[in-house]
Design an enzyme around this catalytic site. Structure first.
Site, PDB file in Angstrom:
ATOM      1  N   GLY A   1      58.796  59.328   0.718  1.00 51.20           N
ATOM      2  CA  GLY A   1      59.913  58.404   0.495  1.00 51.20           C
ATOM      3  C   GLY A   1      59.915  57.441   1.664  1.00 51.20           C
TER       4      GLY A   1
ATOM      5  N   SER B   1      52.923  61.900   2.445  1.00 50.62           N
ATOM      6  CA  SER B   1      53.350  60.523   2.719  1.00 50.62           C
ATOM      7  C   SER B   1      54.301  60.469   3.928  1.00 50.62           C
ATOM      8  CB  SER B   1      53.970  59.939   1.446  1.00 50.62           C
ATOM      9  OG  SER B   1      54.091  58.549   1.538  1.00 50.62           O
ATOM     10  N   ALA B   2      55.590  60.215   3.749  1.00 47.08           N
ATOM     11  CA  ALA B   2      56.508  60.206   4.893  1.00 47.08           C
ATOM     12  C   ALA B   2      56.474  61.535   5.646  1.00 47.08           C
ATOM     13  CB  ALA B   2      57.926  59.903   4.424  1.00 47.08           C
TER      14      ALA B   2
ATOM     15  N   HIS C   1      48.533  56.660   2.297  1.00 41.46           N
ATOM     16  CA  HIS C   1      48.307  55.610   1.278  1.00 41.46           C
ATOM     17  C   HIS C   1      47.354  54.553   1.816  1.00 41.46           C
ATOM     18  CE1 HIS C   1      51.725  56.944  -1.317  1.00 41.46           C
ATOM     19  NE2 HIS C   1      52.362  57.157  -0.199  1.00 41.46           N
TER      20      HIS C   1
ATOM     21  N   GLU D   1      44.740  57.528  -0.710  1.00 42.59           N
ATOM     22  CA  GLU D   1      45.425  58.302  -1.750  1.00 42.59           C
ATOM     23  C   GLU D   1      44.438  59.277  -2.379  1.00 42.59           C
ATOM     24  OE1 GLU D   1      47.452  55.624  -4.404  1.00 42.59           O
ATOM     25  OE2 GLU D   1      49.013  55.226  -2.917  1.00 42.59           O
TER      26      GLU D   1
END
Lengths: 233, 233
Positions: free
Chosen positions: A88, A120-121, A157, A192
């Site tokens: 997020g 991700s985060a 990413h 990714e």
């Protein structure tokens, strides 16, 4: 450091469902551990986010408790068998962890060997700082310092330049070079589909599409699935 | 506020040279003013950046002095006939201005009517905060608060979602929605080729490709070249 980390670039591959590409690796990484605490703060609606993760991990028999930004949450973090931090917005995630006094608890637990998973985060905050996030700075954390579970920065990413693009904003590689104009820390660009699995002094690249490694003053270096990152630890 | 602002999304359009699309508008905006102070801090090499801008603006007979982050720079800022802040990394730009005590000088001057021009990062800092920048947080400014010359946020290089993309990172619109989960401030998405010209209580969209306006709880709204933004001031 007796760390055990599983750090995904992303939670959803194009054309697949949530965590589809990650589930087998999560299963293998957790081994006998069949419950974890999910950190939902990167999204606005933490309860809905946690419920979705709980449903998904039930498929491999892993029970999920959802972290909250309060005393009950701090207790949960202190006693967690494993922690998974979802993606997020990295600024929102870090600020919530800092303001609730959770960042230091998670840092101490993960450094002592509690399995830590991130996407991700959640992968961004495993690095020393969030200075290589792609996210918009929608809130201001007191500090950009994060968990520091590895000594290098990660760019989740990670995206190769598109030679057909007419957009004039900086490419990801240009942004990382700007980071290294101001900082000496190496950066692992994690495409990714790729992930890092770190066990103590060993780190290996998993999944698909590999990484691109940026070190100040050197040409970027490609490292693919199965390659070691031990030299960066 | 007797402000006079010319805020570009970008300094270079695809397929054109540096400031090619901006030069006629800069000329008209400056009117009789034929010298300005350039703020180069968004890039690492400020001297080279300033020299490039000086060369380019000589074409319209505008003389350029390059701001430095020291006492001589503070004097220059206090006496500037106009200021132009170039693009690059917004975090580096803001931190340098804050640390050198230049931010408050520029704010006071621009609010009092000194013509202020910005491109990309230089446009970001005209907003209340840098919370809608696209840039990587490569350094940590003491605060995200910026010049606050307009009451809305700006997202330069605004990019529409690409329906053919297989990348799973957030679209620009998703990022701005995340911003508005945490903040009520409206956001003007300024596409490459577009600019805003603000004179006192009037703001108009110039250039090509227009804007997309985001307000919490409302559907995004398109506004094109020539449209007013007075309702947002």
């Amino acid at each position: 450091m007796s760390r055990r980390l599983l750090l995904f670039s992303n939670s959803t591959n194009h054309g697949q469902g949530y965590l589809d590409h990650a589930l087998a690796e999560i299963d293998s990484f957790l081994g006998p551990v069949r419950r974890l605490v999910f950190v939902p703060f990167a999204l606005h609606n933490g309860a809905a986010y946690g419920a979705k993760v709980g449903e998904r991990l039930a498929a491999i028999g892993v029970e999920v408790a959802i972290l909250t930004a309060d005393e009950a949450g701090r207790r949960l973090a202190r006693e967690a068998a494993a922690v998974f931090t979802g993606g997020g917005n990295t600024f929102r995630l870090l600020k919530t962890l800092q303001d609730a006094g959770l960042l230091s608890i998670l840092r101490e637990r993960a450094r002592a060997g509690m399995p830590y998973l991130g996407s991700s985060a959640g992968t961004n905050i495993a690095a020393p700082t969030i200075r290589t996030t792609n996210d918009m700075p929608i809130v201001q954390p007191a500090s950009f310092e994060a968990l520091g579970l590895v000594p290098f920065q990660i760019n989740p990413h990670y995206l190769d330049p598109d030679p057909g693009s007419t957009h004039m904003g900086e490419t990801r590689e240009q942004r990382i070079r700007e980071f290294q104009e101001e900082n000496e820390t190496p950066v692992v660009g994690l495409r990714e589909g790729a992930w890092l699995r770190v066990e103590g002094a060993h780190a290996v690249i998993g999944g698909a599409r590999g990484t691109r490694i940026f070190r100040r003053g050197l040409e970027p270096e490609e490292r693919g699935t199965g390659a070691s990152l031990d030299d960066l630890l």
